[in-house]
Design a protein around this motif. Structure first.
Motif, PDB file in Angstrom:
ATOM      1  N   LYS A 178      47.243  36.292  53.403  1.00  0.00           N
ATOM      2  CA  LYS A 178      46.588  35.687  52.243  1.00  0.00           C
ATOM      3  C   LYS A 178      46.188  36.748  51.230  1.00  0.00           C
ATOM      4  CE  LYS A 178      42.878  32.620  50.784  1.00  0.00           C
ATOM      5  NZ  LYS A 178      41.695  31.832  51.172  1.00  0.00           N
ATOM      6  N   GLN A 179      45.614  37.864  51.698  1.00  0.00           N
ATOM      7  CA  GLN A 179      45.161  38.906  50.797  1.00  0.00           C
ATOM      8  C   GLN A 179      46.309  39.860  50.464  1.00  0.00           C
ATOM      9  OE1 GLN A 179      42.688  37.374  52.554  1.00  0.00           O
ATOM     10  NE2 GLN A 179      41.821  36.898  50.561  1.00  0.00           N
ATOM     11  N   SER A 218      42.082  41.982  38.720  1.00  0.00           N
ATOM     12  CA  SER A 218      43.082  41.161  39.411  1.00  0.00           C
ATOM     13  C   SER A 218      44.206  40.780  38.455  1.00  0.00           C
ATOM     14  CB  SER A 218      42.438  39.907  40.015  1.00  0.00           C
ATOM     15  OG  SER A 218      41.951  39.035  39.014  1.00  0.00           O
ATOM     16  N   ASP A 229      46.344  36.796  42.113  1.00  0.00           N
ATOM     17  CA  ASP A 229      45.274  35.814  41.946  1.00  0.00           C
ATOM     18  C   ASP A 229      44.011  36.286  42.669  1.00  0.00           C
ATOM     19  OD1 ASP A 229      46.862  34.144  40.467  1.00  0.00           O
ATOM     20  OD2 ASP A 229      47.439  32.879  42.170  1.00  0.00           O
ATOM     21  N   GLU A 267      41.914  34.835  44.515  1.00  0.00           N
ATOM     22  CA  GLU A 267      41.777  34.352  45.886  1.00  0.00           C
ATOM     23  C   GLU A 267      42.602  35.164  46.867  1.00  0.00           C
ATOM     24  OE1 GLU A 267      43.814  30.603  46.912  1.00  0.00           O
ATOM     25  OE2 GLU A 267      44.492  30.588  44.825  1.00  0.00           O
ATOM     26  N   HIS A 268      43.535  35.973  46.359  1.00  0.00           N
ATOM     27  CA  HIS A 268      44.359  36.826  47.206  1.00  0.00           C
ATOM     28  C   HIS A 268      43.899  38.288  47.154  1.00  0.00           C
ATOM     29  CE1 HIS A 268      46.878  33.463  47.977  1.00  0.00           C
ATOM     30  NE2 HIS A 268      47.345  33.385  46.742  1.00  0.00           N
ATOM     31  N   LYS A 284      32.373  37.661  44.479  1.00  0.00           N
ATOM     32  CA  LYS A 284      32.324  36.274  44.959  1.00  0.00           C
ATOM     33  C   LYS A 284      32.516  35.299  43.807  1.00  0.00           C
ATOM     34  CE  LYS A 284      31.465  35.847  49.461  1.00  0.00           C
ATOM     35  NZ  LYS A 284      32.201  34.922  50.348  1.00  0.00           N
ATOM     36  N   GLY A 317      35.893  34.722  42.900  1.00  0.00           N
ATOM     37  CA  GLY A 317      36.694  33.977  43.867  1.00  0.00           C
ATOM     38  C   GLY A 317      37.353  34.837  44.923  1.00  0.00           C
ATOM     39  N   MET A 318      36.818  36.035  45.145  1.00  0.00           N
ATOM     40  CA  MET A 318      37.421  36.976  46.085  1.00  0.00           C
ATOM     41  C   MET A 318      36.676  37.020  47.422  1.00  0.00           C
ATOM     42  SD  MET A 318      38.204  40.149  43.479  1.00  0.00           S
ATOM     43  CE  MET A 318      39.136  39.858  41.967  1.00  0.00           C
ATOM     44  N   LYS A 319      37.393  37.446  48.448  1.00  0.00           N
ATOM     45  CA  LYS A 319      36.755  37.766  49.720  1.00  0.00           C
ATOM     46  C   LYS A 319      36.005  39.085  49.533  1.00  0.00           C
ATOM     47  CE  LYS A 319      38.917  37.183  53.650  1.00  0.00           C
ATOM     48  NZ  LYS A 319      39.868  37.341  54.798  1.00  0.00           N
TER      49      LYS A 319
END
Length: 222
Positions: free
Chosen positions: A7-8, A158, A164, A166-167, A182, A185-187
């Motif tokens: 995912k990342q 990003s 993206d 989220e990745h 956060k 939208g990031m980990k």
């Protein structure tokens, strides 16, 4: 390791406190420059400026200065120049960071940097760490309307990476920085470096150092 099925796809680093232990250097520069401008710089007040951008810090101290023949911009440039000098001459590298960045680059991740610090400090830090060629994108809140905890600098980074949010996974040492990532939208991975005072409540994972990260592929791949 092939990252195409994970995912990342990218790792974005904060700079101060993650790549270099620069907080003491900023405090020293602030004390030297603004004391010379007639400001009574106290430890209590430096705690207030800790998470500010350089422009915000300069405005904070400049408003307390008794010297009126120096402009806001001149004061800011004096601080930045002194910080650069200290970074170049002090042992401020975070232990293990050089090998860690090379490790994740070898694993196929894109690498970015998103910092509240002025842009012209970034090349100095990367040169100091011998990591310039490993970063695919660098961004400073200097170019944004607002610094962290606003997510803008992370979204800009990003975008430059063409990944993206989220990745992306962000590595941060402060709550303000974690909140910015956060909101983008990031980990978030919190890097403590042994600091027990940081609020880690919104972090997805916590790492204490960069020298023993055996679980790294699992952290990023989830």
């Amino acid at each position: 390791m092939d990252v195409t099925n994970l995912k990342q796809k990218a790792v974005i680093f904060d700079m101060d406190g993650v790549l270099v232990d620069s907080e003491p250097l900023w405090q020293k520069a602030e004390f030297e420059i603004f004391s010379s401008l007639g400001v009574q710089v106290t430890e209590e007040l430096t705690l207030i400026t800790k998470t500010m951008t350089t422009k915000e810090v300069t405005e904070f101290w400049r408003s307390r200065s008794t010297v009126k023949d120096i402009s806001f911009q001149q004061a800011e440039e004096l601080v930045i120049s002194r910080v650069i000098e200290l970074i170049e001459n002090e042992n401020c590298e975070i232990d293990g960071i050089e090998n860690f960045v090379k490790l994740i680059k070898d694993q196929g991740y894109k690498i970015g940097l998103a910092t509240n610090s002025p842009y012209r400090i970034i090349p100095v830090v990367l040169k100091k760490l011998k990591l310039t060629q490993y970063f695919d994108a660098i961004s400073s809140s200097d170019s944004e309307l607002n610094g962290k905890p606003d997510p803008s600098v992370y979204l800009t980074t990003s975008g430059k990476l063409e990944v993206d949010p989220e990745h992306c996974v962000a590595i941060e040492d402060s709550y303000s920085g974690m909140l910015a990532a956060k909101r983008a939208g990031m980990k978030v991975i919190a890097f403590t470096n042994g600091n027990k005072d940081t609020d880690l409540s919104i972090a997805n994972y916590v790492i204490n150092n960069f020298e023993h990260i055996d679980q790294w592929p699992a952290i990023v791949g989830n």
